[in-house]
Design a protein around this motif. Structure first.
Motif, PDB file in Angstrom:
ATOM      1  N   GLU A 132       0.844  -1.198   0.000  1.00  0.00           N
ATOM      2  CA  GLU A 132       0.000   0.000   0.000  1.00  0.00           C
ATOM      3  C   GLU A 132       0.885   1.255   0.000  1.00  0.00           C
ATOM      4  O   GLU A 132       1.197   1.814   1.053  1.00  0.00           O
ATOM      5  N   PRO A 133       1.294   1.727  -1.184  1.00  0.00           N
ATOM      6  CA  PRO A 133       2.182   2.888  -1.250  1.00  0.00           C
ATOM      7  C   PRO A 133       1.522   4.196  -0.833  1.00  0.00           C
ATOM      8  O   PRO A 133       2.210   5.122  -0.410  1.00  0.00           O
ATOM      9  N   GLN A 134       0.207   4.271  -0.966  1.00  0.00           N
ATOM     10  CA  GLN A 134      -0.578   5.411  -0.499  1.00  0.00           C
ATOM     11  C   GLN A 134      -1.765   4.859   0.272  1.00  0.00           C
ATOM     12  O   GLN A 134      -2.271   3.775  -0.044  1.00  0.00           O
ATOM     13  N   PRO A 135      -2.251   5.563   1.300  1.00  0.00           N
ATOM     14  CA  PRO A 135      -3.368   5.037   2.083  1.00  0.00           C
ATOM     15  C   PRO A 135      -4.548   4.623   1.199  1.00  0.00           C
ATOM     16  O   PRO A 135      -5.047   5.400   0.389  1.00  0.00           O
ATOM     17  N   GLY A 136      -4.945   3.370   1.329  1.00  0.00           N
ATOM     18  CA  GLY A 136      -6.088   2.855   0.597  1.00  0.00           C
ATOM     19  C   GLY A 136      -5.789   2.333  -0.784  1.00  0.00           C
ATOM     20  O   GLY A 136      -6.622   1.642  -1.384  1.00  0.00           O
ATOM     21  N   ARG A 137      -4.605   2.651  -1.329  1.00  0.00           N
ATOM     22  CA  ARG A 137      -4.262   2.217  -2.689  1.00  0.00           C
ATOM     23  C   ARG A 137      -3.475   0.915  -2.574  1.00  0.00           C
ATOM     24  O   ARG A 137      -2.239   0.914  -2.462  1.00  0.00           O
ATOM     25  N   THR A 138      -4.195  -0.193  -2.615  1.00  0.00           N
ATOM     26  CA  THR A 138      -3.656  -1.457  -2.153  1.00  0.00           C
ATOM     27  C   THR A 138      -3.592  -2.495  -3.269  1.00  0.00           C
ATOM     28  O   THR A 138      -4.556  -2.671  -4.021  1.00  0.00           O
ATOM     29  N   SER A 139      -2.462  -3.183  -3.350  1.00  0.00           N
ATOM     30  CA  SER A 139      -2.256  -4.267  -4.300  1.00  0.00           C
ATOM     31  C   SER A 139      -1.892  -5.549  -3.546  1.00  0.00           C
ATOM     32  O   SER A 139      -1.373  -5.495  -2.427  1.00  0.00           O
ATOM     33  N   VAL A 140      -2.152  -6.682  -4.189  1.00  0.00           N
ATOM     34  CA  VAL A 140      -1.905  -7.995  -3.595  1.00  0.00           C
ATOM     35  C   VAL A 140      -1.079  -8.820  -4.577  1.00  0.00           C
ATOM     36  O   VAL A 140      -1.412  -8.892  -5.771  1.00  0.00           O
ATOM     37  N   VAL A 141      -0.014  -9.457  -4.086  1.00  0.00           N
ATOM     38  CA  VAL A 141       0.842 -10.300  -4.926  1.00  0.00           C
ATOM     39  C   VAL A 141       1.093 -11.616  -4.204  1.00  0.00           C
ATOM     40  O   VAL A 141       1.320 -11.643  -2.989  1.00  0.00           O
ATOM     41  N   ALA A 142       1.042 -12.725  -4.950  1.00  0.00           N
ATOM     42  CA  ALA A 142       1.344 -14.048  -4.394  1.00  0.00           C
ATOM     43  C   ALA A 142       2.004 -14.885  -5.479  1.00  0.00           C
ATOM     44  O   ALA A 142       1.784 -14.658  -6.676  1.00  0.00           O
ATOM     45  N   ARG A 143       2.791 -15.850  -5.054  1.00  0.00           N
ATOM     46  CA  ARG A 143       3.491 -16.732  -5.996  1.00  0.00           C
ATOM     47  C   ARG A 143       3.098 -18.179  -5.722  1.00  0.00           C
ATOM     48  O   ARG A 143       3.164 -18.644  -4.578  1.00  0.00           O
ATOM     49  N   ILE A 144       2.719 -18.886  -6.792  1.00  0.00           N
ATOM     50  CA  ILE A 144       2.446 -20.319  -6.724  1.00  0.00           C
ATOM     51  C   ILE A 144       3.685 -21.046  -7.245  1.00  0.00           C
ATOM     52  O   ILE A 144       4.104 -20.817  -8.384  1.00  0.00           O
ATOM     53  N   ALA A 145       4.253 -21.896  -6.420  1.00  0.00           N
ATOM     54  CA  ALA A 145       5.441 -22.637  -6.835  1.00  0.00           C
ATOM     55  C   ALA A 145       5.064 -23.685  -7.868  1.00  0.00           C
ATOM     56  O   ALA A 145       4.144 -24.485  -7.667  1.00  0.00           O
ATOM     57  N   GLY A 146       5.757 -23.684  -9.003  1.00  0.00           N
ATOM     58  CA  GLY A 146       5.480 -24.637 -10.059  1.00  0.00           C
ATOM     59  C   GLY A 146       6.286 -25.912  -9.934  1.00  0.00           C
ATOM     60  O   GLY A 146       7.146 -26.047  -9.058  1.00  0.00           O
ATOM     61  N   GLU A 147       5.997 -26.856 -10.818  1.00  0.00           N
ATOM     62  CA  GLU A 147       6.680 -28.152 -10.783  1.00  0.00           C
ATOM     63  C   GLU A 147       8.145 -28.028 -11.181  1.00  0.00           C
ATOM     64  O   GLU A 147       8.977 -28.824 -10.741  1.00  0.00           O
ATOM     65  N   ASP A 148       8.469 -27.061 -12.028  1.00  0.00           N
ATOM     66  CA  ASP A 148       9.850 -26.900 -12.493  1.00  0.00           C
ATOM     67  C   ASP A 148      10.343 -25.503 -12.125  1.00  0.00           C
ATOM     68  O   ASP A 148      10.131 -24.539 -12.867  1.00  0.00           O
ATOM     69  N   PRO A 149      11.002 -25.349 -10.986  1.00  0.00           N
ATOM     70  CA  PRO A 149      11.444 -24.022 -10.549  1.00  0.00           C
ATOM     71  C   PRO A 149      12.522 -23.417 -11.431  1.00  0.00           C
ATOM     72  O   PRO A 149      12.816 -22.220 -11.337  1.00  0.00           O
ATOM     73  N   ALA A 150      13.120 -24.224 -12.316  1.00  0.00           N
ATOM     74  CA  ALA A 150      14.161 -23.695 -13.198  1.00  0.00           C
ATOM     75  C   ALA A 150      13.576 -22.914 -14.363  1.00  0.00           C
ATOM     76  O   ALA A 150      14.287 -22.141 -15.017  1.00  0.00           O
ATOM     77  N   ARG A 151      12.293 -23.082 -14.626  1.00  0.00           N
ATOM     78  CA  ARG A 151      11.672 -22.377 -15.745  1.00  0.00           C
ATOM     79  C   ARG A 151      11.351 -20.938 -15.374  1.00  0.00           C
ATOM     80  O   ARG A 151      11.173 -20.607 -14.187  1.00  0.00           O
ATOM     81  N   ASP A 152      11.263 -20.077 -16.387  1.00  0.00           N
ATOM     82  CA  ASP A 152      10.804 -18.710 -16.156  1.00  0.00           C
ATOM     83  C   ASP A 152       9.371 -18.733 -15.643  1.00  0.00           C
ATOM     84  O   ASP A 152       8.596 -19.653 -15.939  1.00  0.00           O
ATOM     85  N   ALA A 153       9.020 -17.697 -14.893  1.00  0.00           N
ATOM     86  CA  ALA A 153       7.689 -17.629 -14.281  1.00  0.00           C
ATOM     87  C   ALA A 153       6.700 -16.910 -15.198  1.00  0.00           C
ATOM     88  O   ALA A 153       7.079 -16.097 -16.056  1.00  0.00           O
TER      89      ALA A 153
END
Length: 446
Positions: free
Chosen positions: A67-88
């Motif tokens: 939340e860089p400014q009050p109320g202006r909120t973003s959400v980020v999450a990462r799902i681990a894939g079967e092959d971590p060597a590949r690009d995401a």
């Protein structure tokens, strides 16, 4: 930020499938008023962001809330894939919406009402439908322990409707670590069907015009309105605005637009003149609103401001212009604007974003085409250029190759392009369910 650890181990209690859940998720998102007025006065995205974070955490994901400014909120999450060597792969959507005047609507724009087989409300197509489809698919896949082939980063973002200054732009500048390894992305305004020449055609967005929102300023001599005022700021500004508004921009053909028009020429059996494509564009129906604006640069005057009393000639007059330039044509666009302005009017940027373009090829494109074809064997899939812009512009700065792919199979008589920022915005329930089936197939092979 790591992945969610071991596959989600839910209780033995039966859970709704993505197809069952997507409509309710879309309705709940619409009920959060996340109107973005572009001046910081709106309610912000915090409520919708916290709700989204909870839905992701319920299936075992570690979530980062920014939340860089009050109320202006973003959400980020990462799902681990079967092959971590590949690009995401990055899957991103925005949580904010443009404002809606309830007096103009047939329904409450923030009620998430289901009527006539559609979910109605502000954001139903721009773009809480895609947000809901992604949530529904991810929740089902993680409950069932189905990993994607590679890491998938999910981003639900603030402020896209005002250029992403407090959303994607801020994250790219300050938290690029959240997108480590991402080389490709999917997001909004693509993958939907249009019936053209009797054929269901799915448009995947591979290019976007750049944004040049301009403020024009004219200065003159203030004085009494009853006297001769040849140095009049209003007159100078009005003349410049009229020149810009009346200017006929020349045709400029980019690779994406040319390929799209060639596909449409073959589909409709209409000859294509690359120097005068408007006749073909006119045969495309509603989608011609968007694609017709991608054969040339455009500039539309939108705001005029000057004076405070009839008998007072103001010293300053200003205007705003929504300028959009094709990939590779920004310099030509700005040079033309400067010529049209004349020597007495100056310009300054309100907001600027790059034009972006990628090619319609590669493994990811093949996976999109295959996922659509599996659910709709009659599908014709073609690339196109978006006349507007999305958060792809921000992520392109990280080298991410972006595509518009929010799959929806739509009725032939639905004027879908009118839904974007329009009154009575709505998305068919069947289209949402189709979308989650396509996205599930796609994420399983991406």
């Amino acid at each position: 930020m790591g992945g969610p650890g071991p596959p989600y181990e839910g209780s033995p209690v039966s859970h709704p499938t993505a197809e069952d859940e997507v409509v309710d998720l879309c309705r709940e998102l619409i009920r959060f008023d996340t109107s973005n007025y572009g001046d910081g006065s709106g309610p912000g995205e915090r409520g919708a962001a916290e709700w989204t974070a909870e839905k992701l955490a319920e299936v075992g994901l570690e979530v980062t809330v920014v939340e860089p400014q009050p109320g202006r909120t973003s959400v980020v999450a990462r799902i681990a894939g079967e092959d971590p060597a590949r690009d995401a792969l990055l899957v991103h959507g925005h949580l904010d919406v443009v404002p809606a005047d309830a007096d103009d609507w047939s329904v409450d724009p923030f009620a998430g009402e289901v009527r006539d087989g559609c979910v109605w409300g502000r954001g139903a197509v721009d773009m809480k439908d895609m947000d809901a489809m992604v949530l529904a698919v991810v929740r089902q896949r993680l409950r069932e322990g189905r990993r994607p082939p590679r890491d998938v980063v999910l981003a639900f973002l603030a402020d896209e409707e005002a250029g992403g200054v407090h959303g994607a732009h801020w994250l790219v500048d300050h938290r690029p670590d959240l997108f480590e390894g991402c080389t490709e992305s999917i997001s909004e305004v693509g993958g939907f069907s249009e019936t053209i020449g009797g054929r269901r055609t799915y448009l995947v967005q591979t290019a976007q015009k750049g944004i040049a929102w301009l403020r024009l300023v004219a200065e003159g001599t203030a004085g009494h309105g009853s006297m001769v005022q040849r140095d009049n700021a209003v007159t100078e500004l009005a003349a410049a605005v009229a020149r810009i508004g009346a200017y006929e921009w020349p045709v400029r053909m980019t690779p994406t637009v040319q390929r799209f028009l060639e596909e449409m020429s073959d589909l409709l059996g209409v000859p294509l003149d690359l120097e005068a494509p408007d006749a073909l564009v006119a045969r495309l129906g509603a989608i011609g609103r968007i694609t017709g604006a991608t054969v040339r640069n455009t500039a539309n005057p939108s705001v005029l401001q000057a004076g405070y009393k009839t008998n007072v000639v103001p010293q300053v007059a200003t205007a705003q212009v929504d300028g959009r330039f094709l990939p590779g044509y920004e310099e030509e666009f700005l040079a033309t604007i400067d010529e049209l302005l004349g020597p007495r009017v100056r310009r300054e940027f309100v907001h600027r974003d790059d034009a972006v373009e990628t090619t319609f090829d590669g493994d990811l494109v093949d996976r999109m085409v295959a996922a659509l074809g599996a659910e709709d064997p009659e599908a014709l899939v073609v690339p196109y250029c978006l006349s507007g812009g999305t958060d792809d512009k921000s992520f392109a700065q990280l080298g991410v190759r972006g595509f518009g792919f929010a799959p929806l199979r739509l009725p032939a008589d639905l004027d879908f392009t009118a839904m974007f920022h329009g009154v009575d915005e709505r998305v068919p329930v069947d289209a949402l369910r189709f979308g989650v089936r396509v996205l599930d197939r796609f994420l399983g092979t991406c």
